[in-house]
Design an enzyme around this catalytic site. Structure first.
Site, PDB file in Angstrom:
ATOM      1  N   TYR A  82       0.849  -1.207   0.000  1.00 57.06           N
ATOM      2  CA  TYR A  82       0.000   0.000   0.000  1.00 57.06           C
ATOM      3  C   TYR A  82       0.873   1.240   0.000  1.00 57.06           C
ATOM      4  O   TYR A  82       1.888   1.279   0.696  1.00 57.06           O
ATOM      5  CB  TYR A  82      -0.893   0.024   1.243  1.00 57.06           C
ATOM      6  CG  TYR A  82      -2.294  -0.470   0.948  1.00 57.06           C
ATOM      7  CD1 TYR A  82      -3.064   0.184   0.000  1.00 57.06           C
ATOM      8  CD2 TYR A  82      -2.825  -1.558   1.610  1.00 57.06           C
ATOM      9  CE1 TYR A  82      -4.342  -0.252  -0.290  1.00 57.06           C
ATOM     10  CE2 TYR A  82      -4.103  -2.005   1.324  1.00 57.06           C
ATOM     11  CZ  TYR A  82      -4.855  -1.339   0.362  1.00 57.06           C
ATOM     12  OH  TYR A  82      -6.120  -1.769   0.076  1.00 57.06           O
ATOM     13  N   ASP A 229      -6.896  14.047 -24.618  1.00 56.37           N
ATOM     14  CA  ASP A 229      -6.793  12.647 -24.206  1.00 56.37           C
ATOM     15  C   ASP A 229      -6.105  11.913 -25.354  1.00 56.37           C
ATOM     16  O   ASP A 229      -6.721  11.634 -26.383  1.00 56.37           O
ATOM     17  CB  ASP A 229      -8.194  12.085 -23.955  1.00 56.37           C
ATOM     18  CG  ASP A 229      -8.164  10.590 -23.665  1.00 56.37           C
ATOM     19  OD1 ASP A 229      -7.081   9.979 -23.742  1.00 56.37           O
ATOM     20  OD2 ASP A 229      -9.240  10.024 -23.370  1.00 56.37           O
ATOM     21  N   THR A 256      -3.440   6.703 -21.540  1.00 56.99           N
ATOM     22  CA  THR A 256      -3.254   5.386 -20.932  1.00 56.99           C
ATOM     23  C   THR A 256      -1.839   4.927 -21.259  1.00 56.99           C
ATOM     24  O   THR A 256      -1.161   5.496 -22.118  1.00 56.99           O
ATOM     25  CB  THR A 256      -4.296   4.368 -21.433  1.00 56.99           C
ATOM     26  OG1 THR A 256      -4.378   4.436 -22.853  1.00 56.99           O
ATOM     27  CG2 THR A 256      -5.657   4.663 -20.835  1.00 56.99           C
ATOM     28  N   LYS A 259      -1.320   1.193 -24.500  1.00 54.65           N
ATOM     29  CA  LYS A 259      -1.618   1.080 -25.931  1.00 54.65           C
ATOM     30  C   LYS A 259      -0.318   1.241 -26.709  1.00 54.65           C
ATOM     31  O   LYS A 259       0.504   0.332 -26.704  1.00 54.65           O
ATOM     32  CB  LYS A 259      -2.683   2.101 -26.320  1.00 54.65           C
ATOM     33  CG  LYS A 259      -4.018   1.851 -25.577  1.00 54.65           C
ATOM     34  CD  LYS A 259      -5.087   2.832 -25.991  1.00 54.65           C
ATOM     35  CE  LYS A 259      -6.430   2.509 -25.352  1.00 54.65           C
ATOM     36  NZ  LYS A 259      -6.749   3.313 -24.166  1.00 54.65           N
ATOM     37  N   ARG A 265      -1.542  -1.890 -18.065  1.00 52.08           N
ATOM     38  CA  ARG A 265      -2.808  -1.156 -18.045  1.00 52.08           C
ATOM     39  C   ARG A 265      -2.682  -0.055 -17.004  1.00 52.08           C
ATOM     40  O   ARG A 265      -2.308  -0.318 -15.867  1.00 52.08           O
ATOM     41  CB  ARG A 265      -3.973  -2.076 -17.626  1.00 52.08           C
ATOM     42  CG  ARG A 265      -4.093  -3.373 -18.397  1.00 52.08           C
ATOM     43  CD  ARG A 265      -4.390  -3.098 -19.832  1.00 52.08           C
ATOM     44  NE  ARG A 265      -5.723  -2.598 -20.014  1.00 52.08           N
ATOM     45  CZ  ARG A 265      -6.621  -3.147 -20.834  1.00 52.08           C
ATOM     46  NH1 ARG A 265      -6.341  -4.233 -21.514  1.00 52.08           N
ATOM     47  NH2 ARG A 265      -7.811  -2.618 -20.976  1.00 52.08           N
TER      48      ARG A 265
END
Ligand code: DSN
Length: 448
Positions: A82, A229, A256, A259, A265
């Site tokens: 964490y 974006d 992101t 890609k 991810r």
């Protein structure tokens, strides 16, 4: 103490608790083999997916093969940790190494995109965009974004998304009279009328590059913030193959990481220093709890790879391959939205080209081991699960080392399959050719 773990026979390298007393022993098998023994059902699905990825060609433009090092980092002990907060200001102890990887990821992102601040914690694209909106806008504010069927993304104001309902979206479209380009005079008039707080540009099915200058000039005129974006093309921007909205003065750039960047991810928000506090607070504690530090580590690795000179070459080849595939398809009579491509993807109108819908086309190509996705076309008269088109892209095939020659072969396989989708012999021939291409270009990161 029994803790329910099984131990394989002895092999160096992996330490596991012994089954009877919970003391540590050394497992003789790799984690992968352990998975095969401990959960055969799960392992069968994993092995099946590996085979599918190795023996078929991936043409979904938003997918790629990531680096083996990224897979290693994702499966590393960072997943145990964490780390709520940010480097140097966490809410849990034991952060020496998590701080180091997050600092690395941020500094690499800043170097690649020439931006003032980078937040690398968003879990993926939708929360990444939501974090910017929620940082800078109030519910009911007016925002402009690209219409979904014209190439925009769900998070750019589609009515079915929470963000679509929270803000007042003005959805701009492409202009069929300009072969699917944006008419900036229309956009300017609309911005003057609606006075948006933010103008969003970005796409997930628009096969052209954006001209960021006019967006910025319109936003400046009406006093709107600018957000790009660039999730689909983040890698291509980092690799210098497409223009960078940071250079055009955009306030926020989101991307992101999985890609064209070929990482795990995840998502990143890049912004000007003056927005740093608002963005960081919006991501945590505003929207998310603990960041996934295995993902942050993997992001740092992918960004490090994108800083290497060969990544530029990869990006250049993605675009060359997209143009080659688009040419081959057009020459064979396929009707491409906007007439072609200037980025890594193309959208084929299958109804006008082949008399079948996008779902039928997707299923046909699946049968010859080419994976694509059904896709709505601008103002599609057909519903999203049976739309008129398919979307194809070259990032993953290029990662396998394929070039223009292979794109021509793929183009032929696609055309043959879609023209003759009911003929088993045609499909068998297509599948054979795809197998040959795959055998000559093994998928990286997949066990033999
Ligand atoms: N789902 C992604 C795509 O395929 O374009 C965008 O989020």
């Amino acid at each position: 103490m029994k803790i329910g773990w099984r131990l394989g026979s002895e092999v160096p390298g992996v330490r596991l608790p012994l089954p009877d007393n919970g003391e540590m022993g050394t497992a003789s098998i790799s984690p992968r083999e352990l998975l095969r023994e401990s959960d055969p059902d799960l392992f069968a699905a994993l092995a099946g997916e590996e085979r599918r990825q190795a023996e078929g060609i991936e043409l979904i433009p938003s997918e790629n093969y990531t680096y083996p090092e990224v897979l290693a980092a994702l499966g590393s002990v960072f997943t145990n940790k964490y780390a709520e907060g940010y480097p140097g200001r966490r809410y849990y102890g034991g952060q020496e190494f998590t701080d180091a990887i997050e600092r690395l990821a941020r500094s690499r992102a800043k170097a690649l995109f020439r931006c003032e601040h980078a937040n690398v914690q968003p879990l993926s694209g939708a929360p990444m965009n939501a974090a910017v909106y929620l940082a800078m806008l109030k519910p009911g504010d007016t925002v402009m974004g690209m219409d979904l069927s014209h190439g925009g993304h769900l998070t750019h104001g589609a009515p079915v998304s929470h963000m679509g309902r929270l803000f007042q979206w003005i959805r701009y479209k492409t202009d069929p009279g300009r072969r699917g380009r944006i008419d900036f005079d229309v956009l300017r008039r609309s911005a003057r009328r609606h006075r948006p707080r933010m103008i969003v540009c970005g796409y997930s099915s628009y096969p052209r590059d954006y001209d960021y200058g006019p967006f910025k000039s319109i936003a400046d005129e009406v006093g709107a913030m600018t957000m790009a974006d660039v999730s689909h093309i983040g890698g291509l921007i980092a690799g210098g193959a497409l223009s960078n909205p940071v250079d055009a003065g955009f306030d926020f750039v989101t991307t992101t990481t999985h890609k064209t960047l070929r990482g795990p991810r995840g998502g990143m928000i890049l912004c000007k220093k003056r927005f740093r506090k608002a963005v960081d607070q919006s991501v945590f504690p505003g929207l998310q709890g603990g960041p996934h530090m295995n993902q942050v580590a993997a992001t740092a690795i992918a960004l490090g790879r994108a800083l290497q000179p060969d990544f530029k070459e990869y990006c250049r080849q993605v675009l060359v391959n997209a143009r080659a595939l688009a040419r081959a398809l057009s020459a064979g009579g396929a009707d491409l939205v906007t007439g072609g491509t200037s980025n890594h993807m193309m959208v084929v109108d299958c109804v006008s080209s082949f008399g079948i819908n996008g779902r039928q086309a997707e299923e046909t190509l699946d049968r010859i081991a080419i994976t694509c996705n059904k896709q709505v076309i601008p103002d599609d008269p057909n519903p999203p699960l049976r739309p008129s088109g398919i979307r194809l892209g070259t990032p993953a095939a290029t990662t396998r080392g394929m070039g223009e020659e292979e794109m021509e072969v793929l183009g032929e396989c696609i055309l043959d399959g879609l023209r003759d989708s009911g003929d088993p012999a045609t499909l068998a021939r297509g599948r054979r050719r795809v197998r040959e291409l795959c055998a000559a270009h093994p998928a990286p990161g997949i066990p033999e």
